[in-house]
Design a protein around this motif. Structure first.
Motif, PDB file in Angstrom:
ATOM      1  N   UNK A  48      -5.527  -8.616   1.416  1.00 41.16           N
ATOM      2  CA  UNK A  48      -5.848  -7.527   0.473  1.00 41.16           C
ATOM      3  C   UNK A  48      -7.312  -7.609   0.057  1.00 41.16           C
ATOM      4  N   UNK A  49      -7.831  -8.825   0.012  1.00 42.60           N
ATOM      5  CA  UNK A  49      -9.266  -9.054  -0.175  1.00 42.60           C
ATOM      6  C   UNK A  49      -9.804  -8.422  -1.459  1.00 42.60           C
ATOM      7  N   UNK A  50      -9.016  -8.513  -2.524  1.00 43.53           N
ATOM      8  CA  UNK A  50      -9.495  -8.043  -3.823  1.00 43.53           C
ATOM      9  C   UNK A  50      -9.417  -6.545  -4.026  1.00 43.53           C
ATOM     10  N   UNK A  51      -8.850  -5.827  -3.080  1.00 43.64           N
ATOM     11  CA  UNK A  51      -8.851  -4.364  -3.229  1.00 43.64           C
ATOM     12  C   UNK A  51      -7.984  -3.909  -4.401  1.00 43.64           C
ATOM     13  N   UNK A  52      -6.846  -4.568  -4.597  1.00 43.25           N
ATOM     14  CA  UNK A  52      -5.947  -4.189  -5.697  1.00 43.25           C
ATOM     15  C   UNK A  52      -6.026  -5.249  -6.789  1.00 43.25           C
ATOM     16  N   UNK A  53      -6.577  -4.857  -7.932  1.00 38.19           N
ATOM     17  CA  UNK A  53      -6.820  -5.816  -9.006  1.00 38.19           C
ATOM     18  C   UNK A  53      -5.702  -5.749 -10.041  1.00 38.19           C
ATOM     19  N   UNK A  54      -4.510  -6.249  -9.671  1.00 36.61           N
ATOM     20  CA  UNK A  54      -3.422  -6.256 -10.646  1.00 36.61           C
ATOM     21  C   UNK A  54      -3.121  -7.687 -11.063  1.00 36.61           C
ATOM     22  N   UNK A  76      -0.779  -9.574  -8.685  1.00 38.85           N
ATOM     23  CA  UNK A  76      -1.361 -10.185  -7.496  1.00 38.85           C
ATOM     24  C   UNK A  76      -2.322 -11.305  -7.849  1.00 38.85           C
ATOM     25  N   UNK A  81     -10.407  -0.098 -11.203  1.00 32.13           N
ATOM     26  CA  UNK A  81     -11.300  -0.984 -10.449  1.00 32.13           C
ATOM     27  C   UNK A  81     -12.042  -0.270  -9.330  1.00 32.13           C
ATOM     28  N   UNK A 112       0.823  -1.209   0.000  1.00 31.32           N
ATOM     29  CA  UNK A 112       0.000   0.000   0.000  1.00 31.32           C
ATOM     30  C   UNK A 112       0.861   1.264   0.000  1.00 31.32           C
ATOM     31  N   UNK A 123     -13.348  -3.717   2.453  1.00 28.13           N
ATOM     32  CA  UNK A 123     -12.318  -4.695   2.110  1.00 28.13           C
ATOM     33  C   UNK A 123     -11.537  -5.205   3.322  1.00 28.13           C
ATOM     34  N   UNK A 124     -11.261  -4.310   4.274  1.00 24.80           N
ATOM     35  CA  UNK A 124     -10.268  -4.639   5.309  1.00 24.80           C
ATOM     36  C   UNK A 124     -10.817  -4.393   6.712  1.00 24.80           C
ATOM     37  N   UNK A 139      -1.471   3.273  -2.114  1.00 21.71           N
ATOM     38  CA  UNK A 139      -2.877   3.218  -1.676  1.00 21.71           C
ATOM     39  C   UNK A 139      -2.850   3.244  -0.151  1.00 21.71           C
ATOM     40  N   UNK A 140      -2.293   4.343   0.388  1.00 17.42           N
ATOM     41  CA  UNK A 140      -1.942   4.382   1.803  1.00 17.42           C
ATOM     42  C   UNK A 140      -3.130   4.368   2.747  1.00 17.42           C
TER      43      UNK A 140
END
Lengths: 300, 300
Positions: free
Chosen positions: A260-266, A269, B84, A229, B181-182, B159-160
């Protein structure tokens, strides 16, 4: 990258690894000098390199990757010093001065883990990556990073072992970790000695399916999520003694994705996490080759 | 830095702030376009800048600082897209394409918070600092950073807001935060809506001595400690609506030092912490001036 002969020092809290060479596959002679007092240790280091010059000829530069905290501020009166380490005898120890005085060559200097990050970038698992993190998990935890192809410095240098992380519920009844400074930092909970304190035996003795590794992966993953992050590195490299256990990598991959639970869709990952969080390409030579790389850059 | 006329867009989830100007003190006309659908919003943006060209002449470049996640990878087929986001209608929205097509000028593009970090670096509280972090705390939390004078990018961008942090004991009985998400991230516990959910009234309504601010400072400080251990910035700038309350700064300073607990012995922390963690020099204009700065860099 120059192919000149470089003197390299990986300065650690228990030993100084010294070597001369030009890069991977060409370390021509090496020695381990115990870390006792600064004066004694540096005498041993100087003696090794004097002998190395006799055998292999003069070196073009010297690179030093050191345990920290260290002073990296150009122009500071204590540049090249180890500063506020709790290690007895080493507080405000001048590491670079005696070496510069004796050998008179250009000097590269950084933390041991920034050095390893650079070594991995040039020759290891971080080739082609402008942005990467190197973490070592052993008797302590440290981390170095490159952003845009350069080692990260600022007020000081990264001290990633002391990232604060939430602890998993399995750990709720556990006594405090091993860090004398922080109740909730990565090093205090998952460095080798912390694992031993928490589970009652050395980390290397637990079977792959022991619950200690689930907790380890959960805590480490929180630290890695925090690195992602903040820095969004293109690759994360995990070295050090504890990470010799290859079975940990898939656990860590799963746990990072879960948190991360899908937050960053790269793609890195979601599709290639096994290539995103990886062991060092240089293995246990990341540190000494990184120090060599610091010297090679200084020689330019 | 060029003194050419630049078109600037601070693209947010509720409004697009648009302006033309050359820098601080010279924003010649401005508008707020509501964020509805991409097509409608961009029509409003284009109409504003067409009018601005009539009034002020052509601009040399356009800078866009956007809510994210966004695609910043040069050469990507979706470069300049919002990717996203959970915001309805904006998933995979092409933000830069229609603007480039209409105006045909060089475009600078980054996250809104990286833009603000750049603006503060050039003209605000980060002048003379090669390494800084800008955090905004409002309806959400975001952060941008410069390392060695350059905005941080890697796999993606920082994404701090989603830094994971340990929660203080006062929070142990609190229901989950607001982040979908978190369970343990900064945004989920201390953005404006999270404070309101936790304490039952809008953040702006609590007195300076309300206990909510102690908890806020504790959680935020854990996030800042993590930024310091990873990036070691030379300065941390805290903006956004929640940070309008100046009384928070001394609380945050104390709490960061308490949590670091003497581990990092730098003058910035131990002697000058009130100049280390500071409000934005550009105030609420950090975002729009940062977007302008992105454009000015692109114009070079």
């Amino acid at each position: 990258m120059s192919k000149a002969l470089i003197a390299a020092i990986e300065a650690g809290g228990t030993k100084f690894n010294c070597s001369v060479g030009t890069g991977p596959g060409d370390l021509r002679s090496s020695a381990r000098i115990p870390t006792t007092t600064p004066a004694e240790t540096l005498r041993g280091v100087v003696a090794f390199f004097e002998q190395a010059v006799q055998e292999h000829g003069p070196f073009a530069a010297m690179g030093v990757g050191s345990f920290g905290p260290i002073d990296l501020r150009a122009g500071s009166s204590t540049y090249g010093f180890i500063t506020t380490t709790p290690k007895p005898g080493w507080t405000n120890a001048d590491l670079l001065g005696p070496l510069r005085e004796r050998f008179g060559v250009p000097m590269g200097f950084d933390t041991d883990v920034n050095a390893a990050a650079l070594g991995e970038h040039l020759w290891g698992a971080g080739q082609g990556m402008d942005s990467l993190v190197y973490i070592t998990i052993g008797t302590g935890i440290g981390g170095g990073a490159l952003v845009d192809g350069k080692l990260v410095h600022g007020m000081l240098h990264p001290e990633m072992g002391h990232l604060l992380v939430p602890l998993p519920a399995t750990n709720a009844q556990h006594p405090l970790g091993t860090c004398p400074f922080h109740e909730n930092c990565l090093e205090g909970y998952i460095c080798g000695p912390a694992i031993e304190k928490r589970w009652g035996a050395p980390a290397g003795t637990f079977a792959e399916d022991h619950e200690c590794w689930d907790e380890f992966a959960s805590i480490l993953a929180s630290g890695l999520v925090n690195l992602i992050t903040v820095l969004s590195p293109q690759r994360i490299i995990l070295g050090g003694g504890v990470m010799h256990q290859a079975h940990l990598f898939p656990k860590i991959h799963r746990e990072v994705l879960r948190q991360l639970n899908g937050y960053l869709q790269t793609d890195e990952l979601l599709r290639h996490v096994a290539e995103y969080i990886v062991p060092p390409g240089l293995g246990d030579e990341a540190g000494i080759l990184g120090a060599l790389a610091l010297g090679a850059l200084a020689a330019k």
